[in-house]
Motif scaffolding. Structure first.
Motif, PDB file in Angstrom:
ATOM      1  N   ALA A   1      -7.785   7.226  -5.862  1.00  0.00           N
ATOM      2  CA  ALA A   1      -7.930   5.890  -5.287  1.00  0.00           C
ATOM      3  C   ALA A   1      -9.404   5.530  -5.205  1.00  0.00           C
ATOM      4  O   ALA A   1     -10.279   6.401  -5.277  1.00  0.00           O
TER       5      ALA A   1
ATOM      6  N   ALA B   1     -11.935   2.868  -2.775  1.00  0.00           N
ATOM      7  CA  ALA B   1     -12.065   1.931  -1.666  1.00  0.00           C
ATOM      8  C   ALA B   1     -13.278   1.036  -1.875  1.00  0.00           C
ATOM      9  O   ALA B   1     -14.286   1.467  -2.432  1.00  0.00           O
TER      10      ALA B   1
ATOM     11  N   GLU C   1     -13.992   5.313   2.662  1.00  0.00           N
ATOM     12  CA  GLU C   1     -13.047   6.193   1.979  1.00  0.00           C
ATOM     13  C   GLU C   1     -11.629   5.653   2.062  1.00  0.00           C
ATOM     14  O   GLU C   1     -11.285   4.940   3.009  1.00  0.00           O
ATOM     15  N   PRO C   2     -10.763   5.999   1.092  1.00  0.00           N
ATOM     16  CA  PRO C   2      -9.363   5.595   1.165  1.00  0.00           C
ATOM     17  C   PRO C   2      -8.687   6.146   2.415  1.00  0.00           C
ATOM     18  O   PRO C   2      -9.013   7.247   2.877  1.00  0.00           O
TER      19      PRO C   2
ATOM     20  N   ARG D   1      -2.503  -1.901  -4.283  1.00  0.00           N
ATOM     21  CA  ARG D   1      -3.289  -2.011  -3.059  1.00  0.00           C
ATOM     22  C   ARG D   1      -2.580  -1.356  -1.882  1.00  0.00           C
ATOM     23  O   ARG D   1      -1.361  -1.449  -1.741  1.00  0.00           O
TER      24      ARG D   1
ATOM     25  N   GLU E   1      -5.048  -1.353   5.067  1.00  0.00           N
ATOM     26  CA  GLU E   1      -6.491  -1.131   5.099  1.00  0.00           C
ATOM     27  C   GLU E   1      -7.148  -2.302   4.393  1.00  0.00           C
ATOM     28  O   GLU E   1      -6.506  -3.009   3.609  1.00  0.00           O
TER      29      GLU E   1
ATOM     30  N   THR F   1      -8.356  -1.097  -0.597  1.00  0.00           N
ATOM     31  CA  THR F   1      -8.341   0.152  -1.351  1.00  0.00           C
ATOM     32  C   THR F   1      -7.252   0.059  -2.407  1.00  0.00           C
ATOM     33  O   THR F   1      -6.152  -0.411  -2.131  1.00  0.00           O
TER      34      THR F   1
ATOM     35  N   TYR G   1      -4.943   2.215  -5.158  1.00  0.00           N
ATOM     36  CA  TYR G   1      -4.407   3.540  -5.473  1.00  0.00           C
ATOM     37  C   TYR G   1      -3.811   3.534  -6.877  1.00  0.00           C
ATOM     38  O   TYR G   1      -3.230   2.545  -7.320  1.00  0.00           O
TER      39      TYR G   1
END
Length: 610
Positions: free
Chosen positions: A35, A37, A41-42, A103, A107, A110, A112
């Motif tokens: 992933a 972001a 971080e993811p 997505r 959050e 991010t 994936y």
């Protein structure tokens, strides 16, 4: 004397260690993972099992029947022609087309991996490389390969909707490194850190299907995709049905666990919104998101509701609303005058509208980033001033020393104090009031048309028009059919419309499409207002280049102030609630933080499914 074999072994080991150290240094600035972001971080680690807002135990089966008011005549959503059918998806989250990444909905921003098993990028984000999942296939069994990705990108830029050329303008080249690897390289001067994420949102099309067809034509040819559904049937203007694919290649991936649960998803088309609502109450389809406050307050009653056959629910969301307003078309000479635009805003009585038309369900929209931490409030911070100060001579003075607030009224429906202030502004600017009509400083009558695509808005716009008449301004309200409305919006053939400019939790490249001088010139772009302002262009660049979340927020606030004080629209209203109604057999998991207008329907399921 040492053994030569031992010496050679030691030398070889040393060489291998040295090469490993060099490789480690070379790769130190390269990131590779499941992933990516936008900032930080993811939320989900590489070994996550499913998104928290999905139910991996949701049963598969049953049906979801939806509705659309309007019509369709195309199954190609990627070109600026025709009216594409619902559910086709020209972006990610399509029923038919998988994208490189998906997505995370709980959050800020991010992406994936989906078609992309892993993502690779340097620290400066000057390129991004996608390593495709070797199990990915289209619905006809043909494998998804890097050449499909490269072909899709180039085709959408050359022949697709203008949106793509704006969105991906800073991509310099696309390289097919091997059958499962593709690299996108960006302009050397690009400061857009979002590009590696938004490239991943690209829906991937099958090159082998389109090779002998004219892509730019809108048509009803049944498409081939790699997504969880296929088109089962399509009756133009009436109905489209999607069938879940049992052979969907990604159904067991963590990003797809608990999603795409219905065997069939169908969209029935209605020409009238009132007829559509009655059809829902009669059980003809399963789910709706009600955006009419009057209907929500008065129509969701009766036996089906009291017996629990149909459930209603208000879902609080944290999504940035963006802005809804009466949008001026600045391409019209009449609206080039900022004084006139400001004066027109005094004729909208939100307080009366909210009490008498909306049943008190709305809040006043005062920002272009409403319902978010990016909305400009109070006076500018030091960080915002640092962004705005270089443009002081080009901006209204109020940008620097006042908080923008739209006019307030006593709620009587005749905002006399506001209209009096508007008259004073117009008189000072050289406008003249004669025989009940307002004339510009050049002696031309001030008259324009408010174009609507639905009669539902007439009850809201007509009081606004009557107040404008008190200023001597003739604002004719015209309602046209949906097909004509779409075409006229696409070609900017209007004076004023009611429109919404949506925002995400992480604004970026799409801001060019909303506000840039370049987008204003291109039919089909989302710069509906037609803003051509070099300060706006510069601040959009700051948003795109923001190195961290704090810089992004400050840049958005600075842009917000410029948009507010230039009176580019008469801001309307918003709500932080999704008002949904659905058949009681439907179930949904707990929603994520950023709940979409469709409240993540791909995570719902049919409780009667076995």
């Amino acid at each position: 004397m040492a053994n030569h074999g031992t010496i050679h072994t030691r030398m070889l080991r040393g060489l291998i260690i040295g090469l490993c150290l060099c490789t480690g240094l070379a790769d130190a600035a390269i990131n590779k993972g499941h992933a990516i972001a936008m900032h930080g971080e993811p939320l989900y680690p590489a070994d996550f099992k499913h998104f928290r807002y999905t139910n991996p135990e949701a049963p598969k089966g049953g049906s979801l029947r939806l509705h659309v008011v309007g019509s369709f005549d195309s199954l190609n959503p990627f070109v600026p022609k025709g009216r594409p059918a619902a559910g086709m998806g020209a972006t990610d989250n399509s029923h038919l087309y998988d994208s490189l990444t998906v997505r995370g909905e709980d959050e800020p921003f991010t992406q994936y991996g989906l078609l992309a098993k892993t993502i690779e990028w340097p620290e400066d984000r000057s390129w991004v490389r996608y390593h495709l999942n070797d199990k990915a296939t289209f619905s006809d069994g043909h494998p998804v390969r890097a050449e499909d990705v490269a072909w899709t990108f180039k085709t959408l830029l050359d022949k697709g909707h203008p949106f793509y050329s704006f969105y991906y303008a800073e991509v310099k080249e696309v390289e097919v490194n091997d059958p499962l690897t593709v690299t996108f390289r960006f302009d050397k001067d690009s400061v857009n850190k979002e590009l590696p994420l938004i490239i991943g949102q690209l829906p991937i099309l099958p090159k082998h299907i389109w090779a002998d067809k004219e892509f730019e034509k809108a048509g009803m040819t049944i498409p081939v995709g790699s997504g969880p559904y296929r088109v089962a049937s399509a009756d133009p203007g009436k109905k489209i049905v999607y069938q879940r694919r049992d052979d969907y290649w990604a159904k067991d991936l963590p990003v797809m666990k608990g999603r795409n649960n219905f065997d069939t998803i169908s969209y029935d088309y209605y020409l009238d919104a009132n007829v559509a609502l009655e059809a829902f109450k009669g059980g003809n389809y399963d789910w709706r998101n009600e955006n009419n406050s009057k209907e929500w307050a008065t129509s969701y009653k009766g036996p089906a509701f009291s017996k629990g056959i149909i459930k209603t629910e208000s879902v609080t969301h944290h999504n940035p609303w963006g802005a809804q307003g009466f949008l001026f078309n600045l391409r019209k000479p009449l609206f080039e005058d900022i004084v006139l635009r400001k004066a027109i805003g005094f004729a909208f009585d939100f307080e009366w509208s909210n009490n008498n038309l909306f049943y008190g369900q709305y809040k006043r929209n005062r920002s272009y980033f409403e319902n978010s931490d990016m909305a400009a409030t109070g006076l500018p911070s030091e960080a915002e001033l640092a962004l705005l100060e270089p443009f002081r001579e080009q901006l209204p003075a109020a940008v620097f020393d006042k908080e923008y607030q739209p006019p307030k009224s006593d709620g009587s429906g005749r905002p006399r104090e506001n209209l009096r202030e508007a008259q004073q502004l117009l008189k000072a600017a050289g406008y003249q009031f004669r025989d009940g009509n307002l004339f510009s400083p050049a002696g031309k009558p001030v008259t324009f048309e408010i174009m609507l695509g639905s009669p539902a808005f007439e009850r809201i716009v007509l009081p606004f028009s009557r107040n404008l008449k008190a200023l001597g301004i003739t604002a004719k309200v015209v309602t046209i059919d949906s097909a004509q409305y779409v075409e006229r919006i696409r070609n900017f053939e209007f004076d004023m419309v009611v429109g919404r400019i949506g925002q995400s939790s992480s604004p970026g490249n799409e801001q060019k499409e909303y506000w840039s001088s370049e987008a204003a010139k291109h039919p089909g772009s989302r710069n509906t207002i037609g803003i051509q302002n070099p300060v706006v262009d510069a601040l959009v660049d700051k948003i795109i280049a923001a190195p961290d979340r704090e810089a992004l927020i400050n840049s958005c606030k600075a842009l917000d102030r410029v948009l507010q004080w230039n009176y580019y629209s008469v801001l309307n209203w918003y709500t932080d609630q999704h008002r949904i109604a659905y058949q009681s057999r439907l179930r949904h998991p707990d929603f994520g933080k950023y709940v979409g207008g469709d409240t993540s329907l791909d995570t719902w399921w049919d409780s009667t499914a076995k």
